[in-house]
Design a protein around this motif. Structure first.
Motif, short mmCIF file in Angstrom:
data_model
loop_
_atom_site.label_atom_id
_atom_site.label_comp_id
_atom_site.label_asym_id
_atom_site.label_seq_id
_atom_site.Cartn_x
_atom_site.Cartn_y
_atom_site.Cartn_z
N GLU A 1 0.90 -1.28 -0.58
CA GLU A 1 -0.32 0.12 0.05
C GLU A 1 1.16 1.23 -0.18
OE1 GLU A 1 -3.06 -3.08 1.68
OE2 GLU A 1 -0.40 -2.62 2.43
N ASP A 2 1.58 1.09 0.77
CA ASP A 2 2.79 2.43 1.35
C ASP A 2 4.26 2.61 0.72
OD1 ASP A 2 2.80 1.83 4.90
OD2 ASP A 2 4.25 0.58 2.33
N SER A 3 4.03 1.82 -0.49
CA SER A 3 6.08 1.50 -1.14
C SER A 3 5.97 1.04 -2.17
CB SER A 3 6.71 -0.20 -0.69
OG SER A 3 6.55 0.52 1.29
N ASP A 4 7.12 1.87 -2.86
CA ASP A 4 7.87 2.39 -4.26
C ASP A 4 8.04 0.82 -4.16
OD1 ASP A 4 8.12 2.62 -6.49
OD2 ASP A 4 9.58 4.36 -5.87
N LEU A 5 7.67 -0.07 -5.05
CA LEU A 5 8.32 -1.25 -4.89
C LEU A 5 9.75 -1.21 -5.97
CD1 LEU A 5 5.61 -4.09 -4.67
CD2 LEU A 5 6.72 -2.81 -3.09
N SER A 6 10.06 -0.22 -6.44
CA SER A 6 11.07 0.30 -7.72
C SER A 6 12.02 0.20 -6.87
CB SER A 6 10.64 1.11 -8.76
OG SER A 6 10.99 2.51 -7.51
N VAL A 7 12.11 -0.17 -5.44
CA VAL A 7 13.75 -0.17 -4.46
C VAL A 7 13.70 -1.44 -4.65
CG1 VAL A 7 12.73 1.99 -2.98
CG2 VAL A 7 12.10 -0.92 -2.46
N LEU A 8 13.62 -1.99 -4.85
CA LEU A 8 14.39 -4.05 -4.89
C LEU A 8 14.85 -3.99 -5.79
CD1 LEU A 8 10.14 -5.92 -5.12
CD2 LEU A 8 12.03 -5.04 -2.81
N ARG A 9 15.23 -3.18 -6.72
CA ARG A 9 16.12 -2.90 -7.67
C ARG A 9 17.35 -2.94 -6.88
NH1 ARG A 9 13.46 1.07 -10.94
NH2 ARG A 9 12.76 0.23 -12.63
N SER A 10 17.70 -3.17 -5.70
CA SER A 10 18.72 -2.84 -4.58
C SER A 10 19.05 -4.29 -4.09
CB SER A 10 18.96 -1.10 -3.51
OG SER A 10 17.29 -1.42 -2.90
N ALA A 11 17.86 -4.74 -3.79
CA ALA A 11 18.15 -6.06 -3.50
C ALA A 11 18.51 -7.46 -3.78
CB ALA A 11 16.24 -6.46 -3.06
N GLU A 12 19.14 -7.65 -2.80
CA GLU A 12 20.02 -9.06 -3.28
C GLU A 12 18.98 -10.43 -2.66
OE1 GLU A 12 24.40 -9.14 -1.89
OE2 GLU A 12 23.32 -7.30 -0.86
N ILE A 13 17.95 -10.38 -1.93
CA ILE A 13 16.83 -11.01 -1.10
C ILE A 13 16.15 -10.08 -1.21
CG2 ILE A 13 16.10 -13.07 0.58
CD1 ILE A 13 19.26 -13.54 1.74
N VAL A 14 14.49 -11.02 -2.14
CA VAL A 14 13.59 -10.70 -1.06
C VAL A 14 12.72 -11.47 -1.22
CG1 VAL A 14 11.58 -9.33 -3.02
CG2 VAL A 14 13.59 -8.94 -2.94
N VAL A 15 11.61 -11.14 -0.22
CA VAL A 15 10.67 -12.40 0.12
C VAL A 15 9.22 -11.72 0.34
CG1 VAL A 15 9.84 -13.88 2.40
CG2 VAL A 15 12.35 -13.64 2.39
N SER A 16 7.99 -12.26 -0.66
CA SER A 16 7.04 -11.85 -0.71
C SER A 16 5.74 -12.26 0.45
CB SER A 16 6.39 -11.44 -2.12
OG SER A 16 5.11 -10.68 -2.37
N GLY A 17 5.04 -11.15 1.15
CA GLY A 17 4.37 -12.51 1.88
C GLY A 17 2.76 -11.41 1.52
N ALA A 18 2.93 -11.16 1.02
CA ALA A 18 1.49 -9.75 0.65
C ALA A 18 0.88 -10.43 0.08
CB ALA A 18 2.28 -8.69 -0.52
N GLY A 19 0.26 -11.66 -0.63
CA GLY A 19 -0.22 -12.28 -0.95
C GLY A 19 -1.39 -11.42 -1.85
N LYS A 20 -0.50 -11.44 -3.15
CA LYS A 20 -0.93 -10.02 -4.06
C LYS A 20 -0.05 -10.68 -5.39
CE LYS A 20 -2.12 -6.32 -6.34
NZ LYS A 20 -2.43 -3.91 -6.12
N GLY A 21 -0.93 -11.63 -6.77
CA GLY A 21 -0.87 -11.82 -7.91
C GLY A 21 -0.30 -10.54 -8.92
#
Length: 225
Positions: A180-200
């Protein structure tokens, strides 16, 4: 490289079934359910299937929609269960915290009571189920967590919060985001991502960089599936 979660599941179920067969006694997991949603019913079907495969018995106690906090606690306190799970969410009329705190520490399989969470936070006690799954995947993929930039999407008590806590204890630099409140483009700097959002479809390919470890720990519904 893609990790086959179903293969890992089958491996673990085989191991557990062998261990259970050596006990010489029935292993009973009690699930207390009230006002279940479609998602809850789906989870229960999966748990029932896995319990049978692992040589256990899933005892499902279905409460009336109008059942009180005290009535739920009575079911939790009944003898005969080796592990107890309470399917969340419970109706607003029920004191969820009181119900969860009634689960004995040694039987709190989902690590939902405050005392069970406290032990987990200090590196003792049980790992919450999703944390155990994430740990298993990372270990089998030979991924070292220490020093990695990790993002966890979702702040739920079953996935987001415990996974973020565990990753921090393993030495990762963790940021928790929400859809809801985050710009997910910041994931470009991620080495590990775990999603528990429950949205396809939440995480786009363009958000990620080559080599990122991506674990989907959420459940979503689309078109009735």
């Amino acid at each position: 490289m893609t990790i086959d979660g179903k293969e890992i599941t089958a491996d673990i179920v085989r191991q557990v079934r062998e261990e259970v067969s050596l006990l010489g006694t029935d292993v009973v997991v009690r699930a207390v359910v009230q006002a279940p949603s479609g998602a809850t019913e789906s989870y229960l079907r999966i748990k029932q299937k896995r319990a049978i495969e692992a040589g256990m018995y899933l005892e499902v106690i279905r409460m009336e929609d109008e059942a009180t906090t005290e009535e739920l606690i009575e079911k939790i306190e009944l003898p005969g269960a080796d592990a107890i799970i309470v399917q969340l969410p419970l109706p607003a009329s029920v004191d969820t915290k009181a119900v969860l705190e009634a689960i004995p520490l040694s039987k709190d399989a989902d690590v939902l009571s405050e005392k069970a969470k406290a032990l987990f936070e200090t590196g003792e006690g049980f790992l919450p189920p999703v944390v155990g799954a994430v740990k298993e995947v990372l270990e089998r993929a030979r991924v070292s967590v220490a020093g990695k930039k990790a993002y966890v999407i979702g702040k739920g008590q079953l996935v987001g919060l415990p996974v973020a806590s565990w990753l921090r204890t393993q030495g990762a630099d963790v940021t928790v985001l929400t859809q809801e409140d985050s710009d997910l483009s910041v994931l470009r700097s991620a080495e590990i991502v775990v999603s528990g959002a429950g949205k396809g479809g939440l995480i786009k390919k363009e958000y990620l960089t080559e080599g990122v470890v991506l674990i989907d720990a959420g459940t979503s519904e689309s078109g009735g599936s």
